[in-house]
Design an enzyme around this catalytic site. Structure first.
Site, PDB file in Angstrom:
ATOM      1  N   GLY A 152      -2.711  -0.469  41.635  1.00 21.87           N
ATOM      2  CA  GLY A 152      -1.739  -0.012  42.638  1.00 21.87           C
ATOM      3  C   GLY A 152      -1.296   1.399  42.296  1.00 21.87           C
ATOM      4  O   GLY A 152      -2.032   2.158  41.661  1.00 21.87           O
ATOM      5  N   ARG A 174      -7.164  -6.694  44.649  1.00 21.32           N
ATOM      6  CA  ARG A 174      -7.597  -7.714  45.614  1.00 21.32           C
ATOM      7  C   ARG A 174      -8.762  -7.227  46.448  1.00 21.32           C
ATOM      8  O   ARG A 174      -9.494  -8.021  47.037  1.00 21.32           O
ATOM      9  CB  ARG A 174      -6.408  -8.132  46.481  1.00 21.32           C
ATOM     10  N   SER A 175      -8.951  -5.917  46.501  1.00 21.32           N
ATOM     11  CA  SER A 175     -10.125  -5.339  47.177  1.00 21.32           C
ATOM     12  C   SER A 175     -10.446  -4.008  46.486  1.00 21.32           C
ATOM     13  O   SER A 175      -9.566  -3.425  45.832  1.00 21.32           O
ATOM     14  CB  SER A 175      -9.834  -5.115  48.666  1.00 21.32           C
ATOM     15  N   ARG A 232       5.522  -7.096  34.612  1.00 25.01           N
ATOM     16  CA  ARG A 232       6.619  -8.053  34.434  1.00 25.01           C
ATOM     17  C   ARG A 232       6.149  -9.059  33.387  1.00 25.01           C
ATOM     18  O   ARG A 232       4.946  -9.378  33.325  1.00 25.01           O
ATOM     19  CB  ARG A 232       6.899  -8.815  35.736  1.00 25.01           C
ATOM     20  N   ASP A 256       6.176  -3.735  27.280  1.00 27.40           N
ATOM     21  CA  ASP A 256       7.469  -3.184  27.724  1.00 27.40           C
ATOM     22  C   ASP A 256       8.273  -4.261  28.442  1.00 27.40           C
ATOM     23  O   ASP A 256       9.438  -4.058  28.743  1.00 27.40           O
ATOM     24  CB  ASP A 256       7.225  -2.001  28.674  1.00 27.40           C
ATOM     25  N   GLU A 261      14.062 -11.636  29.039  1.00 30.32           N
ATOM     26  CA  GLU A 261      14.646 -10.333  28.700  1.00 30.32           C
ATOM     27  C   GLU A 261      16.163 -10.428  28.796  1.00 30.32           C
ATOM     28  O   GLU A 261      16.668 -11.041  29.732  1.00 30.32           O
ATOM     29  CB  GLU A 261      14.133  -9.251  29.660  1.00 30.32           C
ATOM     30  N   HIS A 279      11.868  -2.727  27.946  1.00 27.24           N
ATOM     31  CA  HIS A 279      11.755  -2.545  29.406  1.00 27.24           C
ATOM     32  C   HIS A 279      12.333  -1.178  29.804  1.00 27.24           C
ATOM     33  O   HIS A 279      13.280  -1.105  30.592  1.00 27.24           O
ATOM     34  CB  HIS A 279      12.462  -3.672  30.168  1.00 27.24           C
TER      35      HIS A 279
END
Ligand code: NAP
Length: 313
Positions: A152, A174-175, A232, A256, A261, A279
């Site tokens: 992304g 995903r593609s 995450r 991270d 958390e 984080h």
């Protein structure tokens, strides 16, 4: 009565602007916001949200006039977007302005882990180097085979940086994406893990990606494998990761983000093949200021009935 409620702990700059620009009512936590008098909650049409506490339909119903939740952060997995849509509540986030910082941190963790720089620092500070003790050789990083799990916005910025380190780039999304020549797309995450030594996780959080980095994927990476996670904690099967790191079945990790958390599993602290961060991917003065500005710009657009800048639903 004020129409904007700001939930969370903000910097001084944001606090000042939330007051000056939006005359925002303040609540440190979602629970504190829910405890506000009914008349104050009824007047709220926009919420500036900063936090990881689950913001679901029940919480939204406590604000009957709510039309916008403006999240501080690109990851909005704490907000139930379907519940918001069902109530005609718009949700916005703060994409792009943080890509550089998160990508920088991912690359830094990768290099620090591979070159054992935390141990190198301790070697100098402790006097071991001065005493003539050799520092062990470590891993060559440039030219490594690296896989990006989720190409992304942030994943792409990480990949672009690693390309400058002449790394062999592989990715799963995903593609397939439009990428420079020579980057290899894998339509199966396990195949991605089999093809690389270093796996960088840059997925969204939430139920769809929960524990996508599974025990099987960690096995596919193998004994020389390293996992870098800036997404995450939920995207990684943390127990499987810890088991593999402790058993020497995985070479290392740079993390991270964690399942719990800020109370990261204490097993991590006992490992010397991991680099751990609190984080802080987007945690620079400049980027946090840009995120706050974008959050407020969305709220101002909402109050002025203009098009929202970065809407997610
Ligand atoms: P993005 O551009 O939306 O990219 C998200 C990636 O997740 C994409 O590769 C996307 O796949 C994949 N994805 C989305 N939905 C999915 C699904 N249902 N199943 C499988 N994969 C899915 O987001 P971004 O701006 O790069 O941010 C990525 C994440 O980084 C955020 O969501 C946030 O959790 C995390 N983050 C962390 C920090 C930090 O401080 N460590 C800071 C900022 C962000 P496609 O490529 O197929 O679209």
């Amino acid at each position: 009565m004020t129409a904007t409620l700001a939930i969370g702990t903000y910097t001084e700059i944001d606090e000042t602007a939330l007051g000056a620009d939006l005359d925002a009512l303040r609540a440190a936590t979602l629970d504190e916001a829910l405890a506000l008098p009914e008349a104050e909650r009824a007047a709220i049409t926009a919420i500036a949200y900063k936090g990881h506490a689950a913001f679901g339909g029940d919480q939204m119903d406590a604000f009957p006039a709510l039309g916008l939740i403006a999240n501080f952060g690109v990851g909005y997995d704490a907000i139930d977007v379907d519940a918001a849509a069902a109530r005609e509540i718009a949700v916005t986030n703060t994409p792009d302005v943080l890509n550089d910082d998160v990508a920088d941190l991912a690359v830094a963790m990768l290099l620090i882990q591979g070159r054992r720089m935390l141990q190198g620092d301790a070697h100098v500070r402790s006097g071991a180097w001065a005493d003539g003790e050799d520092f062990p050789l470590n891993r060559k990083m440039s030219g490594s085979r690296v896989g990006i799990l989720g190409l992304g916005r942030i994943g792409r910025d990480i990949a672009d940086r690693l390309a400058a380190f002449r790394m062999e780039l592989h990715y799963w999304s995903r593609s397939p994406k439009d990428t420079p020549e020579g980057w290899t797309y894998h339509d199966d995450p396990i195949a991605l893990a089999e093809a690389v030594d270093i796996l960088v996780v840059s997925l969204v959080g939430g139920p769809e990606t929960e524990k996508m980095v599974s025990a099987e994927m960690i096995r596919a990476l193998g004994r020389d494998g390293v996992v870098i996670n800036i997404s995450r904690g939920s995207t990684v099967d943390e127990r499987a990761l810890l088991d593999a790191l402790e058993a020497g079945e995985l070479a290392g990790a740079g993390l991270d983000v964690f399942e719990d958390e800020p109370a990261a599993d204490p097993r991590f602290a006992r490992l010397d093949n991991v680099v751990l961060q609190p984080h802080q991917g987007s945690g620079t003065h400049a980027t946090r200021a840009a995120m706050g500005q974008l959050q407020r710009d969305n709220i101002a657009a909402f109050h002025d009935a203009r098009e929202l800048l970065t809407r997610v639903n």
